[in-house]
Motif scaffolding. Structure first.
Motif, mmCIF file in Angstrom:
data_model
loop_
_atom_site.group_PDB
_atom_site.id
_atom_site.type_symbol
_atom_site.label_atom_id
_atom_site.label_comp_id
_atom_site.label_asym_id
_atom_site.label_seq_id
_atom_site.Cartn_x
_atom_site.Cartn_y
_atom_site.Cartn_z
ATOM 1 N N ASP C 128 33.671 12.210 37.196
ATOM 2 C CA ASP C 128 34.162 13.581 37.229
ATOM 3 C C ASP C 128 33.353 14.439 36.266
ATOM 4 O O ASP C 128 33.766 14.656 35.140
ATOM 5 C CB ASP C 128 35.645 13.531 36.796
ATOM 6 C CG ASP C 128 36.278 14.892 36.759
ATOM 7 O OD1 ASP C 128 37.260 15.061 36.031
ATOM 8 O OD2 ASP C 128 35.787 15.787 37.469
ATOM 9 N N LEU C 129 32.173 14.934 36.704
ATOM 10 C CA LEU C 129 31.285 15.595 35.745
ATOM 11 C C LEU C 129 31.516 17.100 35.733
ATOM 12 O O LEU C 129 30.595 17.890 35.806
ATOM 13 C CB LEU C 129 29.841 15.267 36.132
ATOM 14 C CG LEU C 129 28.830 15.081 35.001
ATOM 15 C CD1 LEU C 129 29.308 14.130 33.960
ATOM 16 C CD2 LEU C 129 27.540 14.553 35.584
ATOM 17 N N ARG C 130 32.777 17.527 35.609
ATOM 18 C CA ARG C 130 33.074 18.966 35.553
ATOM 19 C C ARG C 130 32.781 19.491 34.158
ATOM 20 O O ARG C 130 32.745 18.723 33.208
ATOM 21 C CB ARG C 130 34.569 19.199 35.787
ATOM 22 C CG ARG C 130 35.058 19.018 37.168
ATOM 23 C CD ARG C 130 36.545 19.195 37.185
ATOM 24 N NE ARG C 130 37.242 18.158 36.461
ATOM 25 C CZ ARG C 130 38.445 18.295 35.922
ATOM 26 N NH1 ARG C 130 39.080 19.446 36.012
ATOM 27 N NH2 ARG C 130 39.019 17.306 35.298
ATOM 28 N N PRO C 131 32.649 20.835 34.030
ATOM 29 C CA PRO C 131 32.527 21.372 32.671
ATOM 30 C C PRO C 131 33.798 21.093 31.881
ATOM 31 O O PRO C 131 34.899 21.115 32.423
ATOM 32 C CB PRO C 131 32.349 22.875 32.869
ATOM 33 C CG PRO C 131 32.258 23.121 34.295
ATOM 34 C CD PRO C 131 32.536 21.879 35.040
ATOM 35 N N LEU C 132 33.627 20.851 30.590
ATOM 36 C CA LEU C 132 34.769 20.529 29.749
ATOM 37 C C LEU C 132 35.087 21.675 28.801
ATOM 38 O O LEU C 132 36.197 22.167 28.736
ATOM 39 C CB LEU C 132 34.446 19.267 28.937
ATOM 40 C CG LEU C 132 35.562 18.682 28.127
ATOM 41 C CD1 LEU C 132 36.562 18.020 29.019
ATOM 42 C CD2 LEU C 132 35.019 17.668 27.140
ATOM 43 N N LEU C 133 34.084 22.113 28.036
ATOM 44 C CA LEU C 133 34.330 23.154 27.049
ATOM 45 C C LEU C 133 33.960 24.541 27.549
ATOM 46 O O LEU C 133 34.362 25.537 26.972
ATOM 47 C CB LEU C 133 33.533 22.869 25.770
ATOM 48 C CG LEU C 133 33.810 21.545 25.100
ATOM 49 C CD1 LEU C 133 32.961 21.406 23.858
ATOM 50 C CD2 LEU C 133 35.263 21.404 24.723
ATOM 51 N N LEU C 134 33.138 24.603 28.575
ATOM 52 C CA LEU C 134 32.727 25.909 29.104
ATOM 53 C C LEU C 134 33.489 26.200 30.381
ATOM 54 O O LEU C 134 34.120 25.331 30.954
ATOM 55 C CB LEU C 134 31.223 25.906 29.384
ATOM 56 C CG LEU C 134 30.351 25.696 28.156
ATOM 57 C CD1 LEU C 134 28.917 25.524 28.562
ATOM 58 C CD2 LEU C 134 30.485 26.855 27.192
#
Lengths: 169, 397, 185
Positions: C128-134
């Motif tokens: 699940d390589l979604r943005p985490l902090l942005l």
């Protein structure tokens, strides 16, 4: 707005009513502390028994914008957070006041980069800015007193015709 | 034909957004919670609402200018972050801080740790409804804010350490004020123990809630009170002693079950241990300088700056050019209030870091939160999240 | 800290280890990225370094020719013996991809997501390589050295323009005094 704006046609009653309505509003602020960052620590100190914001009547936080009239933006607003701040502001009913608590909420602080909004006044209109990183609790109380002076000096229809209630983009 | 009425009813999960602006979210974090009735089916935790570009700012500032940015990482215990960062740089430079400087760093770190644990417990119990206990604990925290202010000049964001030493020494009445503050803190902690340790409502909400196993905790990279509550006695102060922690006697409290009650007990026990360390330390602070005597890293004494030309030039170069650690990379870990706070710095010999990475202890804990909450009920999110002690500045950096 | 972990890795994977060093007492091994997963499995299972501490990347833009731009850095620790180790792998700019460590350590999940959104390094096999902090509308990889620090990508229409950083010695273009609304999309 409320019935009080209809009092403009009876001037002597309007000034007396203005005094009492503003007095009541300023000493019973229901705050919505929009706490994000380090300034939250000094907010906690100001709200607790040592510095005691309760003396000013602004003690009890209403954690829903529907019941609050005083939005206290505490801490840094990032670009990711900006739509949420605007939504919370729009959910509050007039009359409402906004205080930018801390350097990050006033101008972005020393986080001048891709992630931080340079001041919450780029997102919502602000009444009082409290500088400091974080501001001492005494500074917070001073800012609150300045807000109270501002509220006392308001006209009855201020919140009806104020430009800050134009539709935000 | 008889119909099984429950099985044939159409049902779907209810999705609720908890946060990012929420009183119990300790700052800002969003949890998208999917409910099956009152039970949590799954949680998607979304951080990043306080991402302020710490690493990018560090790459654009000189080495000592990074110290104020480190304050605002774990802003409840800022001295510990300051100490961690300068330790990583000192490791790279090969500097040895004099004993007095190490003692001062240790005492102020422990005071920061005390104020962090007090704030964590205060916020946690307030969210469970115990508002008076919150007021008592914040009153206790004021004692430490005043002590830190008398040394560093600031209550919250201290910016006190520098590479090679610290900004300033202790005031004259620091030891006597600390000796007054410690029994006062113990008195308040005794009241808190009396209010909660055998409180039926508190125990019902905390015992057996938010359980994590030892194996999971290690695989996630969890450290600190969270890991110690599962029974692993890992504390950086004992495992890789830094400053002068090896000269002091203190214990590392551990729990058994890895639930919220264990984390509360571990934090309360650590408060007592920190008080022990401070008592031992203030009675034997050595005399001497607080900063290393190396002209490449420490600015000169003010009397030399105003009376000698060499002092003036030295001061000018230090302020204008800053320090230049040798090229290389180093990692230093300190025991933050949430766990192992690590700083990985990379230098190319220049005046600014190539990379300054903060290994935040609450980052893996919040990553594990989603799994911990599955199967619990809505009301269990609040004490579990309170025991995580997520500090937004540290997690999102 | 003893060097035996480093020696065991070199003995087991002589062709995969590019170099080792123990600068400042931190034992470090630089491995080839095509052997990343194998070396990591060996390190976790045989050497007992099961405590996942950190995963990050460093951007060495402007490094000498022939060396890759990015370096993925992992810090590990053994929960039994307390020994620490740092493992690195170089990742080139034209194909910034490396195997994921999610199968070995659950903690690697979020660390890799953050590394991906900040540097653009793809972790092959990550669930699940979604943005985490942005935020999803953010374009670009901010921690790369060629991403300017004050390029703003506002998410809501702002009430007033944001000005940039004050001019610094060495800045090529003047910042901050032209209050034009910078809406970089």
């Amino acid at each position: 707005m409320g019935l009080e704006t209809k009092l403009k046609s009876v001037p002597w009653l309007a000034t007396k009513a203005e005094f009492f309505i503003n007095w009541a509003r300023k000493y019973s602020l229901f705050q919505y502390p929009f706490v994000t960052a380090c300034c939250g620590m000094e907010f906690m100190s100001a709200a607790c028994s040592h510095y005691d914001i309760a003396r000013f009547g602004a003690e009890f936080p209403r954690f829903t914008p529907r019941q609050a009239d005083f939005l206290l933006v505490v801490g840094t607003i990032s670009h990711k957070q900006a739509p949420i701040l605007r939504t919370v502001y729009e959910q509050m009913c007039a009359p409402k006041w906004v205080v930018a608590f801390g350097a990050c909420a006033s101008t972005g602080g020393f986080y001048d980069n891709y992630a931080t909004v340079q001041g919450c006044d780029k997102v919502i209109p602000v009444d009082v800015y409290i500088p400091g990183c974080p501001p001492r609790p005494e500074m917070v109380l001073d800012g609150l007193m300045k807000l109270m002076d501002k509220i006392q000096g308001e006209k009855l229809d201020e919140h009806e015709v104020s430009p800050k209630y134009r539709m935000l983009p | 034909m008889p119909v099984d009425s429950v099985k044939d009813l159409y049902s779907e999960h209810l999705e609720i957004m908890l946060g990012p602006s929420h009183p119990a979210m300790h700052g800002t974090i969003q949890m998208k919670v999917h409910f099956d009735g009152e039970t949590i089916a799954w949680v998607d935790v979304e951080p990043g609402y306080l991402h302020r570009g710490f690493e990018k700012e560090c790459e654009d500032h000189r080495w000592n200018q990074v110290v104020p940015y480190t304050d605002r990482l774990n802003y409840v215990s800022p001295i510990i972050n300051n100490v961690g960062f300068v330790m990583a740089v000192e490791k790279l430079c090969g500097l040895e801080v004099p004993p007095r400087g190490q003692f001062l760093r240790l005492i102020l770190s422990e005071m920061s740790r005390i104020s962090d644990h007090l704030t964590c417990v205060a916020a946690q119990v307030m969210e469970l409804g115990a508002f008076s206990a919150f007021l008592y604990l914040i009153k206790a925290r004021e004692l430490y804010y005043e002590l830190l202010e008398s040394v560093t000049g600031a209550r919250v964001t201290t910016s006190w350490t520098r590479v090679g030493g610290a900004r300033c020494d202790l005031p004259d009445d620091f030891v006597s004020q600390t000796q007054k503050a410690i029994p006062e803190t113990r008195r308040i902690l005794k009241e808190i123990h009396g209010l909660f340790d055998h409180n039926r409502i508190f125990l019902d909400r905390m015992v057996g809630v938010g359980v994590i196993s030892q194996a999971d905790a290690i695989s996630f990279g969890i450290t600190g009170p969270f890991l110690r509550s599962t029974g692993v006695a890992y504390d950086v102060r004992k495992a890789d002693p830094y400053l002068v922690y090896d000269q002091f006697e203190f214990e590392v409290p551990t729990g058994r079950n890895g639930d919220n009650m264990d984390r509360y007990s571990v934090r309360m026990a650590e408060l007592e241990q920190s008080l022990r360390i401070i008592e031992q330390a203030i009675s034997r602070i050595p005399e001497g300088p607080i900063s290393v005597n190396d002209p490449r890293y420490t600015p000169p004494d003010k009397t030399a700056v105003y009376t000698t030309i060499e002092g003036l030039i030295h001061q000018f170069k230090m302020v204008y050019e800053g320090i230049h650690p040798p090229a290389g990379e180093s990692y230093a870990a300190v025991e933050g209030a949430n766990g192992e706070l690590g700083f990985y710095v990379v230098s190319d010999g220049g005046e600014k870091p190539v990379k300054c990475r903060c290994r935040a202890p609450c980052f893996p804990i919040v990553a594990a939160l989603g799994g911990m909450l599955k199967g619990h009920m809505l009301a269990d999110i609040i004490p579990t999240f309170g025991s995580v002690n997520m500090i937004g500045g540290e997690m999102d950096r | 800290m003893s060097k035996e972990h480093l020696d065991k890795i070199v003995a087991q994977f002589p062709e995969a280890v590019v170099e080792t060093h123990s600068l400042c007492g931190d034992h470090t091994a630089l491995v080839r990225r095509d052997k990343w997963l194998e070396v990591m499995s060996f390190v976790r299972d045989e050497l007992g370094l099961d405590h996942f501490i950190d995963l990050t990347a460093v951007d060495y833009l402007g490094r000498e020719q022939g060396k890759d731009r990015f370096e993925v850095v992992v810090h590990l620790r053994s929960s039994q013996s307390g020994e620490r180790l740092r493992l690195k792998a170089r990742v080139p700019e034209n194909n910034p991809a490396i195997d994921t460590l999610c199968g070995l350590w659950q903690g690697a999940n979020w660390f890799e997501r953050e590394c991906h959104e900040m540097y653009g390094i793809k972790f092959k096999g990550h669930p699940d390589l979604r943005p985490l902090l942005l935020y999803p509308e953010f374009k670009g990889y901010p921690l790369r050295k060629d991403y300017p620090i004050d390029r703003r990508q506002p998410r809501v229409a702002l009430l007033a323009p944001e000005t940039g950083r004050s001019p610094r010695p060495g800045d090529e273009t003047p910042h901050g005094h032209d209050p034009g609304f910078k809406a970089d999309k």
